[in-house]
Write an enzyme that holds these catalytic residues in place. Structure first.
Site, PDB file in Angstrom:
ATOM      1  CG  ASP A 175     -12.318   7.861  -6.716  1.00  3.70           C
ATOM      2  OD1 ASP A 175     -12.748   8.832  -6.059  1.00  3.70           O
ATOM      3  OD2 ASP A 175     -12.318   6.698  -6.297  1.00  3.70           O
TER       4      ASP A 175
ATOM      5  CG  HIS B 204      -3.583   6.113  -4.685  1.00  6.84           C
ATOM      6  ND1 HIS B 204      -4.302   4.989  -4.362  1.00  6.84           N
ATOM      7  CD2 HIS B 204      -2.435   6.043  -3.995  1.00  6.84           C
ATOM      8  CE1 HIS B 204      -3.601   4.275  -3.507  1.00  6.84           C
ATOM      9  NE2 HIS B 204      -2.476   4.888  -3.257  1.00  6.84           N
TER      10      HIS B 204
ATOM     11  N   GLY C  85      -1.681  -4.307  -1.579  1.00  2.00           N
ATOM     12  CA  GLY C  85      -1.761  -5.430  -2.514  1.00  2.00           C
ATOM     13  C   GLY C  85      -3.221  -5.634  -2.875  1.00  2.00           C
TER      14      GLY C  85
ATOM     15  CG  MET D   7     -10.016  -9.218  -0.965  1.00  8.28           C
ATOM     16  SD  MET D   7     -11.455  -9.745  -1.908  1.00  8.28           S
ATOM     17  CE  MET D   7     -11.055 -11.465  -2.193  1.00  8.28           C
TER      18      MET D   7
ATOM     19  CG  HIS E 132      -1.829   3.303  -7.344  1.00  7.72           C
ATOM     20  ND1 HIS E 132      -1.495   2.580  -8.458  1.00  7.72           N
ATOM     21  CD2 HIS E 132      -3.181   3.363  -7.314  1.00  7.72           C
ATOM     22  CE1 HIS E 132      -2.605   2.218  -9.077  1.00  7.72           C
ATOM     23  NE2 HIS E 132      -3.635   2.678  -8.418  1.00  7.72           N
ATOM     24  N   GLY E 133      -0.156   0.433  -6.053  1.00  5.85           N
ATOM     25  CA  GLY E 133      -0.839  -0.829  -5.747  1.00  5.85           C
ATOM     26  C   GLY E 133      -0.259  -1.934  -6.592  1.00  5.85           C
ATOM     27  CB  ALA E 134      -1.152  -5.468  -6.979  1.00  9.93           C
ATOM     28  N   GLY E 135      -1.731  -3.165  -9.200  1.00  4.14           N
ATOM     29  CA  GLY E 135      -2.046  -2.910 -10.604  1.00  4.14           C
ATOM     30  C   GLY E 135      -2.869  -4.039 -11.177  1.00  4.14           C
TER      31      GLY E 135
END
Lengths: 471, 136
Positions: A94, A320, A370, A372, A395-398
């Protein structure tokens, strides 16, 4: 067993020293709790990355790191342009999956009154899910998008000048030649410009819930109690096909045997094939920038219908999954390096000329979503990250648990209960949302704490979801 | 063949093993596991397509074969129901596949790509086993 080789360097940093055929050590930014949660194979993947030719300084892992394929998700590496390599598997399928944040002056109370209709309208307006294409563009137009990225949107009145300035690389990375993109990849992209896709892609309506740094929040245009919209998606089938095509071509040329992992196939940056992949990847990067811009355009139009006097401004758009050339100080001299970020965000500190003038005093916004039903965080980039992680952040919560685990362990009732408790409405299938619920992700606050304490960003604001559309 | 495929634990992605008594059958089982990942319920048998895929070894052949379904999905809005006919000769596949328009099905899962991660195609005792990790 890789994990037992990891040494704690300080409270927020672990290192696997260089040994055997590793070219550099591994460094990961984790709290002890997060360290214990990361799979051993993830460290194995970081070690594999450290063996790639021309890698510099460290094979780096972010605080939200988890198992990927070949290259871990939350992995960062820098390569020398002369001796280094480029790898389609490392950048990932992606290409330029990324996130953008739109800030508004709409008070959250006003939004809550109409959120059901607005969310429903969003779902109707933005094509999402499988096979649901949008408008079908001609090959000529899509090729133009591959070269121009968000600039195409600007020329066609889907973007403002400020939108471009507030996008990484100004929404257009140079050196993208559509001739390097296969017909198959193009065909997959024709109906997909302005579409969300499925899986973990989302459009989140959020409220600015807490401000940690008033001054910087003001610079970013974030005001407590107002509505924000976060968009997460990428280059869709076009990018996936570009990655697949070049994984195949590189294997055919170089053979699969010599790679540390078949998914980590690579070509020298300077080779003909390496250059062609880089160009095709840039096409996908531009497609993704423009894709998020087109989605944001529709959301803006939609919000205007409900709130004719509202103001909306793009805070920032960040990639990302990307490979790109950036200037970094290495051995005390500034040099162009190839940086691969796979599930990581660029986080330049103050004074970098790559970031918009308005942000140059404070540093760039870093957007960390985070899950949802958990908060997202806005950080500001730091100088320290430039030293530690080639200016990269989480880049996020993982993900913490597999999709299989999620379906085995959780049910729709639990998801409904947590959303009701937190007063979040959802557009999309509850069943699909099982995979994306907070139970399947790491604790985002723990990830943010580790990131901030390691020096890879400073907290600016916390955003809480109020209406969520999943792809 | 009792069980054609099983799903295994993988944090970020979907991992499966597919089985068959010969190479054709294990490829067919793999395609069905991919279909199951995308859409769990049955897909109607409305359209037929002929596909031809090449590879350099069984792994790359399987990669290219499965990828063909992702291509058909995005470019031709085609969702697989079943494999009608499959013939593998050296590292070349000719197959006739049956399915329906993807837009007739709500809430299907997206598979971004087939990956080489942990992939193998092996003969274990008297049956063939293939393992694939999908990027979802």
């Amino acid at each position: 067993m890789y994990k037992e080789k990891a040494k704690k360097i300080d409270k927020w940093m672990y290192e696997i020293p260089k040994e055997g055929d590793m070219n550099v050590p591994v460094r990961v930014f984790l709290s002890e709790k997060l360290f214990n949660e990361v799979e051993d194979e993830t460290f194995g993947q970081l070690v594999n990355v450290s063996k790639l030719p021309g890698i510099l300084k460290y094979s780096v892992g972010m605080s939200d790191i988890h198992l990927g394929y070949g290259f871990p998700i939350g992995g960062v590496a820098a390569f020398d342009l002369e001796k280094g390599i480029i790898s389609p598997g490392a950048t990932g399928f992606d290409i330029n999956c990324g996130v953008r944040l739109l800030a508004t002056n709409i008070p959250i109370k006003e939004f809550i009154k109409k959120r059901k209709e607005i969310l429903h309208d969003t779902k109707r307006t933005i094509p999402s899910g499988l096979g649901r294409g949008g408008k079908r563009y001609s090959k000529e137009i899509i090729k133009e998008v591959l070269v121009k990225g968000s600039e195409w949107a600007f020329e066609n009145k889907f973007a403002t000048k400020e939108d471009l300035e507030h996008t990484e690389e100004n929404g257009k990375i140079n050196g993208a030649n559509p001739e390097d993109v296969s017909d198959r990849a193009l065909s997959r992209g024709l109906p997909q410009l302005g579409t969300l896709g499925a899986g973990n892609h989302f459009i989140d309506f959020q409220v600015v819930d807490e401000i940690f740094d008033e001054k910087t929040a003001k610079v970013f245009g974030l005001e407590k109690g107002t509505l924000c919209v976060m968009i997460h998606c990428g280059s869709r089938g076009l990018g996936h096909q570009v990655a697949s095509d070049y994984i195949r071509l590189i294997e055919e040329k170089y053979g699969a045997e010599k790679f540390p992992d078949r998914e980590l196939g690579y070509a020298p940056i300077k080779s003909e094939l390496g250059k062609k992949y880089f160009s095709a990847m840039k096409c996908a990067v531009n497609f993704a920038f423009c894709n998020r811009q087109m989605i944001m355009y529709e959301i803006r139009e939609l919000l205007k219908r409900y709130y004719p006097n509202s103001k909306t401004n793009l805070v920032y758009d960040l990639a990302h999954n990307i490979s790109k050339i950036e200037k970094h100080t290495f051995n005390k001299t500034e040099k162009d390096l190839l940086i691969i970020r796979k599930g990581a965000t660029r986080c330049f500190g103050p004074e970098r000329k790559e970031i918009p003038v308005v942000y140059r005093k404070v540093g760039q916004p870093v957007i960390i979503p985070g899950s949802m039903s958990t908060p997202s965080f806005i950080l500001v980039g730091t100088k320290k990250a430039e030293e530690l992680s080639f200016a990269s952040s989480a880049h996020g919560a993982g993900r913490a648990h597999s999709r299989t685990w999620s379906h085995k362990t959780l049910d729709v009732k639990q998801i409904k209960a947590i959303l009701a408790k937190k007063d979040i409405i959802l557009e999309g299938s509850f069943k699909a949302s099982i995979e994306e619920s907070e139970f399947s992700y790491k604790d985002v606050e723990e990830v943010i704490d580790a990131t901030v304490n390691a020096g890879l960003g400073k907290k600016v604001a916390k955003l809480r979801p109020v209406a969520v559309m999943i792809g | 063949m009792k069980q054609r495929f099983i799903f295994l634990e993988h944090t970020a992605d979907v991992k499966f093993q597919a089985f068959g008594k010969n190479i054709e059958e294990v490829f067919e089982s793999s395609a069905l596991a991919l279909k199951e990942t995308i859409y769990k319920k049955p897909i109607q048998e409305k359209e037929e397509k002929e596909i031809e895929v090449k590879g350099q070894d069984f792994e790359s052949l399987l990669y290219n074969f499965l990828e063909e379904f992702l291509y058909l999905l995005d470019a031709e809005n085609f969702l697989l129901s079943k494999i009608k006919k499959i013939k593998i000769d050296k590292f070349k596949i000719k197959a006739i596949v049956i399915g329906d328009k993807a837009t007739n099905y709500e809430f299907a899962n997206d598979v971004k790509a087939i990956t080489y991660s942990e992939m193998f195609v092996k003969k274990i005792k008297d049956k063939y086993v293939a393992q694939v990790v999908l990027d979802v």
